[in-house]
Design a protein around this motif. Sequence first.
Motif, PDB file in Angstrom:
ATOM      1  N   GLY A  58       3.805  -4.271 -11.599  1.00  0.00           N
ATOM      2  CA  GLY A  58       3.429  -3.760 -12.905  1.00  0.00           C
ATOM      3  C   GLY A  58       3.404  -2.246 -12.945  1.00  0.00           C
ATOM      4  O   GLY A  58       4.026  -1.574 -12.131  1.00  0.00           O
ATOM      5  N   LYS A  59       2.653  -1.702 -13.891  1.00  0.00           N
ATOM      6  CA  LYS A  59       2.604  -0.252 -14.080  1.00  0.00           C
ATOM      7  C   LYS A  59       1.753   0.409 -13.004  1.00  0.00           C
ATOM      8  O   LYS A  59       0.704  -0.101 -12.641  1.00  0.00           O
ATOM      9  N   THR A  60       2.203   1.548 -12.546  1.00  0.00           N
ATOM     10  CA  THR A  60       1.437   2.336 -11.585  1.00  0.00           C
ATOM     11  C   THR A  60       1.150   3.705 -12.193  1.00  0.00           C
ATOM     12  O   THR A  60       1.850   4.163 -13.091  1.00  0.00           O
ATOM     13  N   HIS A  61       0.118   4.346 -11.674  1.00  0.00           N
ATOM     14  CA  HIS A  61      -0.281   5.654 -12.194  1.00  0.00           C
ATOM     15  C   HIS A  61       0.342   6.808 -11.428  1.00  0.00           C
ATOM     16  O   HIS A  61       0.430   7.908 -11.937  1.00  0.00           O
ATOM     17  N   TYR A  62       0.744   6.574 -10.188  1.00  0.00           N
ATOM     18  CA  TYR A  62       1.258   7.637  -9.334  1.00  0.00           C
ATOM     19  C   TYR A  62       2.602   7.236  -8.737  1.00  0.00           C
ATOM     20  O   TYR A  62       2.867   6.059  -8.500  1.00  0.00           O
ATOM     21  N   LYS A  63       3.420   8.232  -8.454  1.00  0.00           N
ATOM     22  CA  LYS A  63       4.701   8.003  -7.805  1.00  0.00           C
ATOM     23  C   LYS A  63       4.472   7.882  -6.299  1.00  0.00           C
ATOM     24  O   LYS A  63       3.750   8.686  -5.711  1.00  0.00           O
ATOM     25  N   PRO A  64       5.078   6.892  -5.631  1.00  0.00           N
ATOM     26  CA  PRO A  64       4.850   6.731  -4.194  1.00  0.00           C
ATOM     27  C   PRO A  64       5.562   7.792  -3.360  1.00  0.00           C
ATOM     28  O   PRO A  64       6.610   8.316  -3.745  1.00  0.00           O
ATOM     29  N   TYR A  65       4.982   8.089  -2.207  1.00  0.00           N
ATOM     30  CA  TYR A  65       5.580   8.988  -1.228  1.00  0.00           C
ATOM     31  C   TYR A  65       6.631   8.192  -0.465  1.00  0.00           C
ATOM     32  O   TYR A  65       6.377   7.063  -0.047  1.00  0.00           O
ATOM     33  N   VAL A  66       7.821   8.747  -0.265  1.00  0.00           N
ATOM     34  CA  VAL A  66       8.924   8.038   0.392  1.00  0.00           C
ATOM     35  C   VAL A  66       9.001   8.446   1.855  1.00  0.00           C
ATOM     36  O   VAL A  66       9.220   9.618   2.166  1.00  0.00           O
ATOM     37  N   SER A  67       8.797   7.473   2.751  1.00  0.00           N
ATOM     38  CA  SER A  67       8.911   7.697   4.185  1.00  0.00           C
ATOM     39  C   SER A  67       9.115   6.354   4.872  1.00  0.00           C
ATOM     40  O   SER A  67       8.219   5.508   4.863  1.00  0.00           O
ATOM     41  N   THR A  68      10.274   6.166   5.478  1.00  0.00           N
ATOM     42  CA  THR A  68      10.570   4.914   6.146  1.00  0.00           C
ATOM     43  C   THR A  68       9.663   4.703   7.350  1.00  0.00           C
ATOM     44  O   THR A  68       9.145   3.601   7.558  1.00  0.00           O
ATOM     45  N   ALA A  69       9.436   5.743   8.141  1.00  0.00           N
ATOM     46  CA  ALA A  69       8.594   5.607   9.333  1.00  0.00           C
ATOM     47  C   ALA A  69       7.152   5.284   8.951  1.00  0.00           C
ATOM     48  O   ALA A  69       6.519   4.417   9.568  1.00  0.00           O
ATOM     49  N   LEU A  70       6.634   5.940   7.936  1.00  0.00           N
ATOM     50  CA  LEU A  70       5.264   5.684   7.500  1.00  0.00           C
ATOM     51  C   LEU A  70       5.134   4.294   6.892  1.00  0.00           C
ATOM     52  O   LEU A  70       4.156   3.584   7.132  1.00  0.00           O
ATOM     53  N   TYR A  71       6.141   3.869   6.123  1.00  0.00           N
ATOM     54  CA  TYR A  71       6.120   2.515   5.560  1.00  0.00           C
ATOM     55  C   TYR A  71       6.160   1.472   6.668  1.00  0.00           C
ATOM     56  O   TYR A  71       5.409   0.496   6.635  1.00  0.00           O
ATOM     57  N   ASN A  72       7.022   1.678   7.670  1.00  0.00           N
ATOM     58  CA  ASN A  72       7.123   0.712   8.752  1.00  0.00           C
ATOM     59  C   ASN A  72       5.815   0.583   9.525  1.00  0.00           C
ATOM     60  O   ASN A  72       5.484  -0.496  10.015  1.00  0.00           O
ATOM     61  N   ALA A  73       5.058   1.658   9.631  1.00  0.00           N
ATOM     62  CA  ALA A  73       3.774   1.608  10.313  1.00  0.00           C
ATOM     63  C   ALA A  73       2.722   0.865   9.486  1.00  0.00           C
ATOM     64  O   ALA A  73       1.746   0.360  10.029  1.00  0.00           O
ATOM     65  N   HIS A  74       2.930   0.782   8.167  1.00  0.00           N
ATOM     66  CA  HIS A  74       1.941   0.162   7.281  1.00  0.00           C
ATOM     67  C   HIS A  74       2.529  -0.971   6.440  1.00  0.00           C
ATOM     68  O   HIS A  74       1.997  -1.291   5.378  1.00  0.00           O
ATOM     69  N   HIS A  75       3.609  -1.599   6.884  1.00  0.00           N
ATOM     70  CA  HIS A  75       4.249  -2.643   6.082  1.00  0.00           C
ATOM     71  C   HIS A  75       3.336  -3.839   5.833  1.00  0.00           C
ATOM     72  O   HIS A  75       3.504  -4.566   4.868  1.00  0.00           O
TER      73      HIS A  75
END
Length: 88
Positions: A58-75
């Motif tokens: 759905g709708k979000t209030h903030y744009k996400p930060y893009v980082s593959t390494a950070l996403y993989n650590a918190h998937h």
Amino acid sequence: MRKIISVAVAFGLIFGLSFAKSQDADAASVKHYANCKALNKVYKGGVAKNSKVKNKGGKTHYKPYVSTALYNAHHKLDRDKDGIACER
């Protein structure tokens, strides 16, 4: 001709090893957050694995930060499996 080939192979090995070390250093330097509340204090919109993912929730209030390494650590914090962890 042999000399040119051996120089090219040596350059390829050196470049390949230095590239692999830089990727390992990036993955090792990623900070781990215990939960979404802690992650959202730093990254208000969450963390996306790449810039092409779309939010399913759905709708979000903030744009996400893009980082593959950070996403993989918190998937595991990506509940709806849309490629954005802890979106707000």
